[in-house]
Scaffold this motif. Sequence first.
Motif, PDB file in Angstrom:
ATOM      1  N   ASP A  69      59.787  42.829  28.004  1.00  0.00           N
ATOM      2  CA  ASP A  69      61.228  42.602  27.814  1.00  0.00           C
ATOM      3  C   ASP A  69      61.549  41.110  27.786  1.00  0.00           C
ATOM      4  N   ALA A  70      60.947  40.360  28.687  1.00  0.00           N
ATOM      5  CA  ALA A  70      61.200  38.914  28.735  1.00  0.00           C
ATOM      6  C   ALA A  70      60.728  38.249  27.445  1.00  0.00           C
ATOM      7  N   HIS A  71      59.563  38.656  26.959  1.00  0.00           N
ATOM      8  CA  HIS A  71      59.026  38.083  25.716  1.00  0.00           C
ATOM      9  C   HIS A  71      59.946  38.406  24.535  1.00  0.00           C
ATOM     10  N   ILE A  72      60.421  39.627  24.474  1.00  0.00           N
ATOM     11  CA  ILE A  72      61.320  40.024  23.386  1.00  0.00           C
ATOM     12  C   ILE A  72      62.608  39.205  23.457  1.00  0.00           C
ATOM     13  N   SER A  78      62.995  35.641  16.105  1.00  0.00           N
ATOM     14  CA  SER A  78      61.845  35.426  15.225  1.00  0.00           C
ATOM     15  C   SER A  78      60.984  36.683  15.164  1.00  0.00           C
ATOM     16  N   THR A  79      59.963  36.632  14.357  1.00  0.00           N
ATOM     17  CA  THR A  79      59.043  37.760  14.233  1.00  0.00           C
ATOM     18  C   THR A  79      58.291  37.954  15.553  1.00  0.00           C
ATOM     19  N   ILE A  80      58.187  39.204  15.979  1.00  0.00           N
ATOM     20  CA  ILE A  80      57.493  39.517  17.230  1.00  0.00           C
ATOM     21  C   ILE A  80      56.359  40.495  16.898  1.00  0.00           C
ATOM     22  N   PRO A  81      55.150  39.987  16.725  1.00  0.00           N
ATOM     23  CA  PRO A  81      54.045  40.898  16.408  1.00  0.00           C
ATOM     24  C   PRO A  81      53.642  41.758  17.603  1.00  0.00           C
ATOM     25  N   VAL A  82      53.194  42.947  17.324  1.00  0.00           N
ATOM     26  CA  VAL A  82      52.756  43.872  18.382  1.00  0.00           C
ATOM     27  C   VAL A  82      51.618  43.244  19.177  1.00  0.00           C
ATOM     28  N   GLU A  83      50.786  42.460  18.512  1.00  0.00           N
ATOM     29  CA  GLU A  83      49.671  41.815  19.205  1.00  0.00           C
ATOM     30  C   GLU A  83      50.169  40.877  20.313  1.00  0.00           C
ATOM     31  N   ALA A  84      51.294  40.210  20.072  1.00  0.00           N
ATOM     32  CA  ALA A  84      51.862  39.319  21.096  1.00  0.00           C
ATOM     33  C   ALA A  84      52.370  40.127  22.286  1.00  0.00           C
ATOM     34  N   LEU A  85      53.005  41.265  22.019  1.00  0.00           N
ATOM     35  CA  LEU A  85      53.475  42.120  23.112  1.00  0.00           C
ATOM     36  C   LEU A  85      52.291  42.689  23.888  1.00  0.00           C
ATOM     37  N   ALA A  93      45.885  45.921  21.244  1.00  0.00           N
ATOM     38  CA  ALA A  93      47.043  46.328  20.442  1.00  0.00           C
ATOM     39  C   ALA A  93      47.080  47.848  20.251  1.00  0.00           C
ATOM     40  N   GLY A  94      45.929  48.468  20.006  1.00  0.00           N
ATOM     41  CA  GLY A  94      45.894  49.918  19.798  1.00  0.00           C
ATOM     42  C   GLY A  94      46.311  50.699  21.032  1.00  0.00           C
ATOM     43  N   TYR A  95      45.755  50.335  22.177  1.00  0.00           N
ATOM     44  CA  TYR A  95      46.107  51.021  23.417  1.00  0.00           C
ATOM     45  C   TYR A  95      47.563  50.741  23.780  1.00  0.00           C
ATOM     46  N   PHE A  96      47.998  49.505  23.551  1.00  0.00           N
ATOM     47  CA  PHE A  96      49.359  49.120  23.875  1.00  0.00           C
ATOM     48  C   PHE A  96      50.374  50.001  23.156  1.00  0.00           C
ATOM     49  N   GLY A  97      50.184  50.221  21.865  1.00  0.00           N
ATOM     50  CA  GLY A  97      51.126  51.034  21.089  1.00  0.00           C
ATOM     51  C   GLY A  97      51.289  52.429  21.664  1.00  0.00           C
ATOM     52  N   ARG A  98      50.168  53.044  22.032  1.00  0.00           N
ATOM     53  CA  ARG A  98      50.227  54.402  22.597  1.00  0.00           C
ATOM     54  C   ARG A  98      50.882  54.392  23.981  1.00  0.00           C
ATOM     55  N   ALA A  99      50.511  53.427  24.807  1.00  0.00           N
ATOM     56  CA  ALA A  99      51.073  53.350  26.162  1.00  0.00           C
ATOM     57  C   ALA A  99      52.570  53.025  26.112  1.00  0.00           C
ATOM     58  N   PHE A 100      52.961  52.179  25.167  1.00  0.00           N
ATOM     59  CA  PHE A 100      54.367  51.813  25.025  1.00  0.00           C
ATOM     60  C   PHE A 100      55.195  53.044  24.684  1.00  0.00           C
ATOM     61  N   LYS A 101      54.733  53.802  23.695  1.00  0.00           N
ATOM     62  CA  LYS A 101      55.485  54.990  23.273  1.00  0.00           C
ATOM     63  C   LYS A 101      55.530  56.025  24.405  1.00  0.00           C
ATOM     64  N   ALA A 102      54.434  56.188  25.127  1.00  0.00           N
ATOM     65  CA  ALA A 102      54.414  57.138  26.244  1.00  0.00           C
ATOM     66  C   ALA A 102      55.356  56.700  27.360  1.00  0.00           C
ATOM     67  N   SER A 103      55.495  55.402  27.560  1.00  0.00           N
ATOM     68  CA  SER A 103      56.328  54.889  28.648  1.00  0.00           C
ATOM     69  C   SER A 103      57.805  54.839  28.301  1.00  0.00           C
ATOM     70  N   LEU A 104      58.122  54.391  27.081  1.00  0.00           N
ATOM     71  CA  LEU A 104      59.510  54.137  26.723  1.00  0.00           C
ATOM     72  C   LEU A 104      60.076  55.113  25.691  1.00  0.00           C
ATOM     73  N   GLY A 105      59.238  55.981  25.159  1.00  0.00           N
ATOM     74  CA  GLY A 105      59.729  57.024  24.264  1.00  0.00           C
ATOM     75  C   GLY A 105      59.994  56.593  22.839  1.00  0.00           C
ATOM     76  N   GLU A 106      59.665  55.356  22.480  1.00  0.00           N
ATOM     77  CA  GLU A 106      59.816  54.900  21.104  1.00  0.00           C
ATOM     78  C   GLU A 106      58.758  53.849  20.813  1.00  0.00           C
ATOM     79  N   THR A 107      58.556  53.585  19.532  1.00  0.00           N
ATOM     80  CA  THR A 107      57.536  52.610  19.147  1.00  0.00           C
ATOM     81  C   THR A 107      58.016  51.200  19.494  1.00  0.00           C
TER      82      THR A 107
END
Length: 168
Positions: A69-72, A78-85, A93-107
């Motif tokens: 949230d702080a990074h966003i 500016s552009t915020i790549p998933v790799e930076a998050l 990046a691959g694990y992050f995307g799945r964990a993010f959606k499981a935690s927050l309910g959206e991509t």
Amino acid sequence: MTIGQTRQELSPAGAPAGLIAALLREARETLDIDRAAARLLVLRAAAMLDEAPEAAPGRLAPWQIRRIDAHIEENIGSTIPVEALAACAKLSAGYFGRAFKASLGETPHTYILRKRMDRARRLMRETSAPLAAIALECGMADQSHFGRTFRRFTGMSPHAWRRSMGEA
């Protein structure tokens, strides 16, 4: 957390606040007598504040969500790549995307767009800046992109939304 701790106030990281306070009181009392021992007590309390509770498997821990949230917020224009998050969360990046959606309910992409639209609504309420300037400040490519995205999230155009807020 044990049953005895269920009613006890917790620090943001999940450690019992009473334990951290006790460590700091002891450090204050020990400071004049044994500086090295006091330093160790302060370091132990600091470590308790830094530690985050374990996240459920496949989900993000609270500390990871706070850092994302702080990074966003810092980079919303500016552009915020998933790799930076993913780097903020110390995940691939691959694990992050799945964990993010499981935690927050959206991509992550949808989450970032939602944050941008929240900022745009706030700017439209609080300023009289042109929509094109608001679009750029919120990290949108142009006013057209902003309008399409805004309509998707609110069901109305930015101009119509702003007018409806002025009449309220």
